[in-house]
Motif scaffolding. Structure first.
Motif, PDB file in Angstrom:
ATOM      1  N   TRP A  56       0.843  -1.188   0.000  1.00  0.00           N
ATOM      2  CA  TRP A  56       0.000   0.000   0.000  1.00  0.00           C
ATOM      3  C   TRP A  56       0.879   1.238   0.000  1.00  0.00           C
ATOM      4  O   TRP A  56       2.090   1.157   0.149  1.00  0.00           O
ATOM      5  CB  TRP A  56      -0.935  -0.014   1.211  1.00  0.00           C
ATOM      6  CG  TRP A  56      -0.260   0.313   2.522  1.00  0.00           C
ATOM      7  CD1 TRP A  56       0.881  -0.249   3.031  1.00  0.00           C
ATOM      8  CD2 TRP A  56      -0.671   1.288   3.466  1.00  0.00           C
ATOM      9  NE1 TRP A  56       1.189   0.302   4.241  1.00  0.00           N
ATOM     10  CE2 TRP A  56       0.252   1.259   4.537  1.00  0.00           C
ATOM     11  CE3 TRP A  56      -1.736   2.192   3.534  1.00  0.00           C
ATOM     12  CZ2 TRP A  56       0.137   2.095   5.644  1.00  0.00           C
ATOM     13  CZ3 TRP A  56      -1.849   3.008   4.645  1.00  0.00           C
ATOM     14  CH2 TRP A  56      -0.927   2.958   5.676  1.00  0.00           C
ATOM     15  N   ASN A  57       0.249   2.398  -0.172  1.00  0.00           N
ATOM     16  CA  ASN A  57       0.954   3.674  -0.134  1.00  0.00           C
ATOM     17  C   ASN A  57       0.446   4.442   1.080  1.00  0.00           C
ATOM     18  O   ASN A  57      -0.717   4.860   1.126  1.00  0.00           O
ATOM     19  CB  ASN A  57       0.690   4.461  -1.420  1.00  0.00           C
ATOM     20  CG  ASN A  57       1.481   5.756  -1.479  1.00  0.00           C
ATOM     21  OD1 ASN A  57       1.920   6.284  -0.469  1.00  0.00           O
ATOM     22  ND2 ASN A  57       1.660   6.285  -2.683  1.00  0.00           N
ATOM     23  N   ASN A  59       0.800   7.323   1.955  1.00  0.00           N
ATOM     24  CA  ASN A  59       0.399   8.707   1.700  1.00  0.00           C
ATOM     25  C   ASN A  59      -1.020   8.807   1.159  1.00  0.00           C
ATOM     26  O   ASN A  59      -1.572   9.908   1.072  1.00  0.00           O
ATOM     27  CB  ASN A  59       1.358   9.362   0.698  1.00  0.00           C
ATOM     28  CG  ASN A  59       2.754   9.515   1.260  1.00  0.00           C
ATOM     29  OD1 ASN A  59       2.916   9.880   2.415  1.00  0.00           O
ATOM     30  ND2 ASN A  59       3.763   9.231   0.450  1.00  0.00           N
ATOM     31  N   ALA A  60      -1.609   7.686   0.786  1.00  0.00           N
ATOM     32  CA  ALA A  60      -2.933   7.683   0.168  1.00  0.00           C
ATOM     33  C   ALA A  60      -4.003   7.495   1.241  1.00  0.00           C
ATOM     34  O   ALA A  60      -4.287   6.380   1.664  1.00  0.00           O
ATOM     35  CB  ALA A  60      -3.018   6.576  -0.883  1.00  0.00           C
ATOM     36  N   CYS A  62      -7.069   7.530   1.090  1.00  0.00           N
ATOM     37  CA  CYS A  62      -8.222   6.725   0.677  1.00  0.00           C
ATOM     38  C   CYS A  62      -8.021   5.248   1.014  1.00  0.00           C
ATOM     39  O   CYS A  62      -8.974   4.469   0.962  1.00  0.00           O
ATOM     40  CB  CYS A  62      -8.490   6.894  -0.811  1.00  0.00           C
ATOM     41  SG  CYS A  62      -7.172   6.284  -1.885  1.00  0.00           S
ATOM     42  N   THR A  88       6.132   2.702  -2.556  1.00  0.00           N
ATOM     43  CA  THR A  88       6.165   4.039  -3.138  1.00  0.00           C
ATOM     44  C   THR A  88       6.564   4.028  -4.612  1.00  0.00           C
ATOM     45  O   THR A  88       6.736   5.084  -5.215  1.00  0.00           O
ATOM     46  CB  THR A  88       7.150   4.942  -2.369  1.00  0.00           C
ATOM     47  OG1 THR A  88       8.450   4.334  -2.382  1.00  0.00           O
ATOM     48  CG2 THR A  88       6.699   5.127  -0.927  1.00  0.00           C
ATOM     49  N   THR A  91       2.771   2.271 -10.210  1.00  0.00           N
ATOM     50  CA  THR A  91       1.692   1.284 -10.204  1.00  0.00           C
ATOM     51  C   THR A  91       2.112   0.017 -10.938  1.00  0.00           C
ATOM     52  O   THR A  91       1.782  -1.095 -10.510  1.00  0.00           O
ATOM     53  CB  THR A  91       0.436   1.878 -10.851  1.00  0.00           C
ATOM     54  OG1 THR A  91      -0.006   2.994 -10.076  1.00  0.00           O
ATOM     55  CG2 THR A  91      -0.683   0.851 -10.911  1.00  0.00           C
ATOM     56  N   CYS A 133     -11.660   9.696  -5.076  1.00  0.00           N
ATOM     57  CA  CYS A 133     -10.190   9.765  -5.169  1.00  0.00           C
ATOM     58  C   CYS A 133      -9.609  10.797  -6.113  1.00  0.00           C
ATOM     59  O   CYS A 133      -8.546  11.341  -5.822  1.00  0.00           O
ATOM     60  CB  CYS A 133      -9.557   8.420  -5.509  1.00  0.00           C
ATOM     61  SG  CYS A 133      -9.713   7.209  -4.213  1.00  0.00           S
ATOM     62  N   GLY A 208      -5.292  13.847  -7.223  1.00  0.00           N
ATOM     63  CA  GLY A 208      -6.033  13.311  -6.088  1.00  0.00           C
ATOM     64  C   GLY A 208      -5.784  14.101  -4.828  1.00  0.00           C
ATOM     65  O   GLY A 208      -4.951  15.005  -4.777  1.00  0.00           O
ATOM     66  N   CYS A 240     -11.451   2.354  -6.101  1.00  0.00           N
ATOM     67  CA  CYS A 240     -10.338   1.527  -5.639  1.00  0.00           C
ATOM     68  C   CYS A 240     -10.771   0.070  -5.492  1.00  0.00           C
ATOM     69  O   CYS A 240     -11.768  -0.230  -4.825  1.00  0.00           O
ATOM     70  CB  CYS A 240      -9.794   2.058  -4.323  1.00  0.00           C
ATOM     71  SG  CYS A 240      -8.798   3.556  -4.552  1.00  0.00           S
ATOM     72  N   SER A 285       0.350   8.460   8.645  1.00  0.00           N
ATOM     73  CA  SER A 285       0.592   9.589   7.744  1.00  0.00           C
ATOM     74  C   SER A 285       0.499  10.894   8.523  1.00  0.00           C
ATOM     75  O   SER A 285      -0.491  11.617   8.445  1.00  0.00           O
ATOM     76  CB  SER A 285      -0.432   9.575   6.603  1.00  0.00           C
ATOM     77  OG  SER A 285      -0.186  10.607   5.691  1.00  0.00           O
TER      78      SER A 285
END
Length: 347
Positions: A56-57, A59-60, A62, A88, A91, A133, A208, A240, A285
């Motif tokens: 996962w990221n 920083n996201a 969502c 990071t 994709t 998003c 986003g 997502c 975050s």
């Protein structure tokens, strides 16, 4: 005699439990699901959870359901011992990690995932999390306060293959604006999009949150929201999706189902508990304030996470859209692609 839960149970002096207590302990173990324990094993021993890596990221925002699933025990509830890997990279690299087994599962935007999956990457969609998003904002000083005002203007994006460019190319085309001829797309690092506006190099941004949210917060009178990926006919569409490596889905379908269920339940929690969800995500975050995270979570549709036929149909819907703007090949059959990339592990 008082039995303390954190002490060893009393025995008959020879190391054996009294008969009645043995029966009660055995019955409790069976109730807990240990009936299939092999002969000679401690029947009350808890079964081991399946270790699994989830990319996962951090920083996201969502992706809050991932944090909720980890912190509130939804993964554990479904027999999973999950290690979160903060990914990071691009994709394409993320999807490659799923296809090669370097990671087991992940959540990402369908707008960015369908093209690599069309190319044959061995990743399967197994569930969904929410809609939302990406947003498109115009610069008021440049006169961009409507979609029609975008003609002849330049739109800044963080990636020319980004979900924002892919989605808003479709939306513009549906509004009679040729996304290749009537507007120009220009790529900048995400943290420089605001500077590009200040320099007059772009007159709109497709990106986003929290990036756009923070730009608007600093200069609240500079921007006008033109559309989001929840606009119009997309209001009830997922954004997502949950993916897993093809090998995992084929060989360990119950594990894939456990991942999908955990994310659905965590997404429901986020929908109904944005305050607590924001506080949980803030631990991962710290750059975004909790109150800002709470507001941002309110812009997403975590109560919309289709599975089964509903999700398959949404995948086919997006495939038709992406084919119409050249993201997918003109020869791609949207229905066949949806049937190929989606596996209903919950069915």
């Amino acid at each position: 005699m008082t039995l303390h839960l954190d002490s060893a149970p009393p025995t008959d002096g020879k190391g054996f439990l009294p008969a009645r207590r043995r029966l009660l302990r055995a019955a409790g173990a069976l109730t807990a699901g240990a009936a299939a324990a092999p002969f000679g094993a401690k029947v009350w021993a808890a079964p081991e959870r399946r270790k699994l890596t989830f990319a996962w990221n951090a920083n996201a925002f969502c992706l809050s359901p991932i944090v909720v699933a980890q912190e509130r025990g939804y993964f554990e509830k479904h027999g999973l011992d999950v290690e979160l890997i903060n990914y990071t990279g691009s994709t394409d690299q993320l999807l490659e990690s799923l296809a090669t087994g370097k990671a087991d599962a992940a959540i990402g935007m369908i707008h960015r995932w369908l093209k690599p999956l069309e190319a044959g990457l061995d990743v399967k969609l197994i569930g969904s999390s929410h809609g939302g998003c990406v947003r498109l904002v115009g610069v008021k000083a440049a006169g961009v306060t409507s979609l029609d005002a975008l003609r002849g203007k330049t739109i800044g994006v963080s990636d020319l293959a980004s979900p924002g460019k892919n989605f808003f190319s479709i939306l513009l085309n549906k509004h009679g604006i040729d996304a290749e001829k009537d507007v120009t797309w220009r790529q900048y690092p995400a943290d420089l999009l605001g500077i590009a506006v200040d320099k007059g190099e772009v007159q709109a941004i497709a990106d986003g949150d929290p990036n756009l949210y923070l730009l608007e917060k600093r200069k609240p009178n500079d921007y006008m929201e033109l559309a989001t990926n929840l606009s119009g006919e997309y209001a009830n569409k997922v954004c997502c999706v949950v993916g897993a490596g093809g090998k995992l889905v084929r060989n360990e379908r119950p594990v894939a189902a456990a991942v999908a269920r955990a994310i659905v339940e965590a997404s429901d929690f986020v929908a109904h508990n944005p305050n607590e969800s924001a506080a949980l995500f803030a631990r991962y975050s710290p750059k975004v304030e909790v109150e800002d995270l709470r507001k941002l979570l309110g812009t997403l549709t975590h109560n919309h996470h289709p599975v089964g036929t509903d999700l398959r149909d949404e995948i086919a819907f997006y495939a038709r859209d992406f084919r119409s703007v050249g993201v997918l090949k003109s020869s791609t059959d949207p229905e066949r692609l949806a049937n190929h990339v989606y596996v209903n592990v919950l069915g």
